[in-house]
Motif scaffolding. Structure first.
Motif, PDB file in Angstrom:
ATOM      1  N   THR A 103     -21.909 -12.428  -9.512  1.00  0.00           N
ATOM      2  CA  THR A 103     -20.663 -12.260  -8.733  1.00  0.00           C
ATOM      3  C   THR A 103     -19.397 -12.014  -9.712  1.00  0.00           C
ATOM      4  OG1 THR A 103     -21.722 -13.352  -6.826  1.00  0.00           O
ATOM      5  CG2 THR A 103     -19.143 -12.433  -6.625  1.00  0.00           C
ATOM      6  N   VAL A 104     -18.644 -11.419  -9.642  1.00  0.00           N
ATOM      7  CA  VAL A 104     -17.333 -11.237  -9.655  1.00  0.00           C
ATOM      8  C   VAL A 104     -15.949 -10.831  -9.256  1.00  0.00           C
ATOM      9  CG1 VAL A 104     -15.748 -10.089 -11.305  1.00  0.00           C
ATOM     10  CG2 VAL A 104     -18.120 -10.249 -12.079  1.00  0.00           C
ATOM     11  N   ASN A 105     -14.913 -11.896  -9.150  1.00  0.00           N
ATOM     12  CA  ASN A 105     -14.433 -11.908  -7.847  1.00  0.00           C
ATOM     13  C   ASN A 105     -13.011 -10.922  -9.008  1.00  0.00           C
ATOM     14  OD1 ASN A 105     -15.107 -13.149  -5.709  1.00  0.00           O
ATOM     15  ND2 ASN A 105     -14.855 -14.909  -6.643  1.00  0.00           N
ATOM     16  N   TYR A 106     -12.133 -10.291  -8.184  1.00  0.00           N
ATOM     17  CA  TYR A 106     -10.859  -9.371  -8.634  1.00  0.00           C
ATOM     18  C   TYR A 106     -10.249  -9.638  -8.021  1.00  0.00           C
ATOM     19  CZ  TYR A 106     -13.376  -6.992 -12.224  1.00  0.00           C
ATOM     20  OH  TYR A 106     -14.757  -7.222 -13.618  1.00  0.00           O
ATOM     21  N   PRO A 107      -9.103  -9.458  -8.264  1.00  0.00           N
ATOM     22  CA  PRO A 107      -7.705  -9.652  -7.657  1.00  0.00           C
ATOM     23  C   PRO A 107      -7.070  -8.347  -7.102  1.00  0.00           C
ATOM     24  CG  PRO A 107      -6.857 -10.067  -9.778  1.00  0.00           C
ATOM     25  CD  PRO A 107      -8.226 -10.530  -9.920  1.00  0.00           C
ATOM     26  N   ALA A 108      -6.753  -8.623  -6.365  1.00  0.00           N
ATOM     27  CA  ALA A 108      -6.880  -7.441  -5.610  1.00  0.00           C
ATOM     28  C   ALA A 108      -5.427  -7.605  -4.712  1.00  0.00           C
ATOM     29  CB  ALA A 108      -8.070  -6.732  -4.411  1.00  0.00           C
ATOM     30  N   SER A 109      -3.613  -8.000  -4.662  1.00  0.00           N
ATOM     31  CA  SER A 109      -2.865  -8.462  -3.837  1.00  0.00           C
ATOM     32  C   SER A 109      -2.054  -7.369  -3.963  1.00  0.00           C
ATOM     33  CB  SER A 109      -2.310  -9.938  -3.582  1.00  0.00           C
ATOM     34  OG  SER A 109      -0.984  -9.981  -3.462  1.00  0.00           O
ATOM     35  N   PHE A 110      -2.103  -6.069  -3.016  1.00  0.00           N
ATOM     36  CA  PHE A 110      -1.191  -4.924  -3.596  1.00  0.00           C
ATOM     37  C   PHE A 110      -0.445  -4.366  -2.371  1.00  0.00           C
ATOM     38  CE2 PHE A 110      -5.393  -3.574  -2.244  1.00  0.00           C
ATOM     39  CZ  PHE A 110      -5.155  -3.177  -1.402  1.00  0.00           C
ATOM     40  N   MET A 111       0.668  -4.148  -2.132  1.00  0.00           N
ATOM     41  CA  MET A 111       1.232  -3.774  -1.094  1.00  0.00           C
ATOM     42  C   MET A 111       0.914  -1.309  -1.118  1.00  0.00           C
ATOM     43  SD  MET A 111       5.376  -2.818  -0.737  1.00  0.00           S
ATOM     44  CE  MET A 111       6.191  -1.756   0.413  1.00  0.00           C
ATOM     45  N   LEU A 112      -0.198  -1.719  -0.140  1.00  0.00           N
ATOM     46  CA  LEU A 112      -0.356  -0.316  -0.241  1.00  0.00           C
ATOM     47  C   LEU A 112       0.824   0.749   0.603  1.00  0.00           C
ATOM     48  CD1 LEU A 112      -2.546   1.688   0.444  1.00  0.00           C
ATOM     49  CD2 LEU A 112      -2.946   0.579   2.368  1.00  0.00           C
ATOM     50  N   VAL A 113       1.069   1.930   0.327  1.00  0.00           N
ATOM     51  CA  VAL A 113       2.015   2.883   0.886  1.00  0.00           C
ATOM     52  C   VAL A 113       0.364   3.885   0.519  1.00  0.00           C
ATOM     53  CG1 VAL A 113       3.919   4.237  -0.313  1.00  0.00           C
ATOM     54  CG2 VAL A 113       3.801   2.009  -0.507  1.00  0.00           C
ATOM     55  N   ALA A 114       0.707   4.598   1.803  1.00  0.00           N
ATOM     56  CA  ALA A 114       0.121   5.686   2.066  1.00  0.00           C
ATOM     57  C   ALA A 114       0.964   6.704   2.957  1.00  0.00           C
ATOM     58  CB  ALA A 114      -1.124   5.613   2.945  1.00  0.00           C
ATOM     59  N   SER A 115       0.747   7.601   2.770  1.00  0.00           N
ATOM     60  CA  SER A 115       1.120   9.449   2.893  1.00  0.00           C
ATOM     61  C   SER A 115       0.004   9.913   3.991  1.00  0.00           C
ATOM     62  CB  SER A 115       1.814  10.165   2.085  1.00  0.00           C
ATOM     63  OG  SER A 115       1.503  11.060   1.832  1.00  0.00           O
ATOM     64  N   MET A 116       0.658  10.855   4.863  1.00  0.00           N
ATOM     65  CA  MET A 116      -0.071  11.994   5.681  1.00  0.00           C
ATOM     66  C   MET A 116       0.436  12.916   6.445  1.00  0.00           C
ATOM     67  SD  MET A 116      -1.766   9.700   9.031  1.00  0.00           S
ATOM     68  CE  MET A 116      -2.180  11.311  10.138  1.00  0.00           C
ATOM     69  N   ASN A 117      -0.337  13.959   6.980  1.00  0.00           N
ATOM     70  CA  ASN A 117       0.671  14.932   7.318  1.00  0.00           C
ATOM     71  C   ASN A 117       0.327  14.527   9.013  1.00  0.00           C
ATOM     72  OD1 ASN A 117       0.992  16.316   5.557  1.00  0.00           O
ATOM     73  ND2 ASN A 117      -0.189  17.845   5.035  1.00  0.00           N
ATOM     74  N   PRO A 118       0.586  14.777  10.084  1.00  0.00           N
ATOM     75  CA  PRO A 118       1.399  14.817  11.133  1.00  0.00           C
ATOM     76  C   PRO A 118      -0.189  15.388  12.457  1.00  0.00           C
ATOM     77  CG  PRO A 118       2.861  15.819  10.956  1.00  0.00           C
ATOM     78  CD  PRO A 118       2.322  16.107   9.460  1.00  0.00           C
ATOM     79  N   SER A 119      -0.344  16.733  11.462  1.00  0.00           N
ATOM     80  CA  SER A 119      -2.325  17.379  11.688  1.00  0.00           C
ATOM     81  C   SER A 119      -2.556  18.777  10.588  1.00  0.00           C
ATOM     82  CB  SER A 119      -1.801  18.734  12.634  1.00  0.00           C
ATOM     83  OG  SER A 119      -0.535  18.988  12.007  1.00  0.00           O
ATOM     84  N   PRO A 120      -3.453  19.019  11.032  1.00  0.00           N
ATOM     85  CA  PRO A 120      -4.009  19.566   9.571  1.00  0.00           C
ATOM     86  C   PRO A 120      -3.120  20.717   9.433  1.00  0.00           C
ATOM     87  CG  PRO A 120      -5.875  19.233  11.304  1.00  0.00           C
ATOM     88  CD  PRO A 120      -4.408  19.336  11.679  1.00  0.00           C
ATOM     89  N   SER A 121      -2.559  21.227  10.257  1.00  0.00           N
ATOM     90  CA  SER A 121      -1.179  22.427   9.948  1.00  0.00           C
ATOM     91  C   SER A 121      -0.360  21.810   9.075  1.00  0.00           C
ATOM     92  CB  SER A 121      -1.080  23.513  11.176  1.00  0.00           C
ATOM     93  OG  SER A 121      -0.506  22.103  12.065  1.00  0.00           O
TER      94      SER A 121
END
Length: 510
Positions: A336-354
């Motif tokens: 078993t391997v542990n990797y650190p993953a303390s990150f700040m998530l920044v995501a983006s998206m459109n409000p709709s498919p159009s």
């Protein structure tokens, strides 16, 4: 004759010393044992050609090579140099008086030149801890290893230089580095600045709050509104890496083979922006021989997911546990391997498919299409994102004005003051900033007055928020109060935090 020589194997983000025993005896044959992979088993061909091209040879005798501990998997071509030097020493072609004082690693080309290897930083750290005098590496890896003090780091371009070092006492190039000076000189090198962003004051404020508390954030807006532009500038307002964080981050990138020949130490927070076609294994890490994924490469930095609904749902869902635990565990049958993953998530998206908001006249998406689009992001995942902010298109007057916006350094100053308050508050706890607070810390540090309590109660009832969203609002309120230098959370802090839950509103549940 039996000779012992030392190399190193990477396990997770740590190294383990490998004893390479080489025995040359009467007979014929080349036997390599100790759970080595195909790349190591093929080393005999590279070693044979390399030695011949520098005036040496593999003896025509029975050669037995054992890589101990035998139950630990070894992989890659990084053991070529150590095996080759071991064979020469065991067959009395070179002197071996002080060969056990060094960890030797490097991949051989057929002409005897040395190629860089991965994981040099944890290898050097382990070698120092175990009391080795020095470490011998390909020249391209030396700056990275030289970060570690109290151990001699030697670089070589060709195996002939290593042979002459042991055989004739010719000096190898010793590489030293002033780690603190290197760190301080590059700590503020950023390619992007918030002064280049026109308008978007509300989004900038949300970014400042997110940076001050280490909160995850999602930007919702039409194409061309500046979502990616804003996201790329987040590292410039985050607190600078501490030397400890820089070493942690560098170890991960070293193990993944992402360090350049001229790079010795990660001095700025990483910014990772994987494409939406990425697999779940590439994102969280893993594989037959586990490697760190994008979320670990973003450790102590920013992970940016552009157009988040375009990512496969299975990919997004595997992030849920690392977002909470700030580490990822890769389990296989034998280890078993542990990797650190303390990150700040920044995501983006459109409000709709159009690409437009539901109330925009240009929106051509049907209610069904919009529901299906929004359903790509599960409720539990959105609950783990503290701040949802709508990014409107920038008006022409804002785009065309010559006046520069507020500089990243000014925003960063306020962020650092807020982080100082958090460091003082959590100095006796195992957390550093508001986003890391658990239920106990929220109860202790997010006390509300009657007005604030009534306000958040109304929001919970009207928006039908989950318990996790309630905690998120309290955490963000605490950060907004910190930015104002307030010890108490006031009603306007809570009110602003509630505004950062856009996707919880009925407006989106069309």
């Amino acid at each position: 004759m039996l000779i012992k020589i030392y190399g190193s194997a990477i396990h997770g983000v740590a190294a383990q010393t490998i004893t390479i025993e080489v025995n040359v005896d009467n007979g014929i044959g080349y036997h390599l044992v100790g759970l080595a992979d195909n790349a190591i088993k093929e080393s005999s061909y590279r070693i044979s050609a390399a030695l011949k091209n520098v005036g040496y040879k593999i003896p025509g005798k029975k050669i037995t090579i054992n890589m101990a501990p035998a139950d630990l998997r070894k992989e890659g071509a990084a053991y070529d140099l150590s095996i080759a030097v071991g064979i020469l020493a065991a067959s009395d072609q070179i002197m071996a008086e002080n060969i056990q004082d060094y960890v030797i690693m490097g991949e051989l080309s057929l002409d005897g030149s040395l190629q860089p290897v991965r994981g040099v930083l944890p290898i050097a750290i382990q070698a120092r801890e175990e009391g080795f005098k020095g470490i011998i590496l390909p020249m391209q890896n030396t700056r990275e290893a030289a970060i570690v003090n109290n151990i001699h780091v030697y670089g070589a371009e060709n195996i002939k230089e290593v042979i002459d070092f042991f055989n004739e006492g010719k000096a190898l190039q010793k590489v030293t580095l002033d780690t603190k000076k290197e760190f301080q000189e590059r700590i503020n090198n950023f390619p992007f600045d918030f002064s280049e962003v026109k308008g978007q004051e509300t989004a900038k404020r949300a970014m400042e709050v997110a940076a001050a508390g280490g909160h995850n954030i999602i930007l919702i807006g039409p194409p061309g509104s500046g979502k990616t532009m804003l996201a790329k500038r987040v590292p410039s307002i985050l607190p600078p890496l501490t030397l400890k964080e820089a070493l942690e981050t560098t170890k991960i990138h070293s193990v993944a083979g992402k360090m350049g020949a001229e790079t010795s130490l990660m001095t700025v927070r990483p910014f990772r922006s994987p494409h939406h076609t990425i697999s779940d294994v590439a994102l969280v890490g893993g594989g037959s021989y586990p490697q760190p994924g994008e979320i670990s490469l973003a450790h102590n930095g920013v992970l940016f997911l552009d157009e988040m609904p375009e990512f496969k749902r299975t990919v997004l869902e595997v992030m849920r546990q690392p977002l909470e635990d700030r580490e990822v565990t890769i389990s296989r049958a034998r280890f078993t391997v542990n990797y650190p993953a303390s990150f700040m998530l920044v995501a983006s998206m459109n409000p709709s498919p159009s690409g437009f908001f539901p109330d925009d006249p240009n929106n051509t998406s049907s209610i069904y299409e919009m529901q299906r689009y929004m359903n790509k992001l599960s409720g539990p995942l959105l609950d783990r994102i503290d701040i949802h902010i709508e990014v409107q298109k920038v008006e022409f007057e804002k785009l065309s004005e010559k006046r520069k916006g507020e500089k990243s350094t000014d925003i960063r100053t306020r962020v650092l003051l807020a982080r100082d308050m958090q460091n003082e508050r959590y100095k006796d706890l195992n957390i550093s900033y508001n986003a890391q607070m658990g239920p106990k810390e929220i109860e202790a540090f997010c006390d509300l007055d009657d007005t604030s309590f009534s306000l958040i109660k109304l929001a919970m009832e009207k928006l039908n928020l989950s318990a996790r969203a309630y905690d998120r609002i309290l955490k963000v309120s605490r950060t907004i109060a910190d930015l104002e230098g307030s010890d108490s959370i006031l009603s306007h802090h809570v009110s602003e935090a509630i505004q950062y839950r856009s996707l919880d509103r009925e407006f989106w549940n069309v």
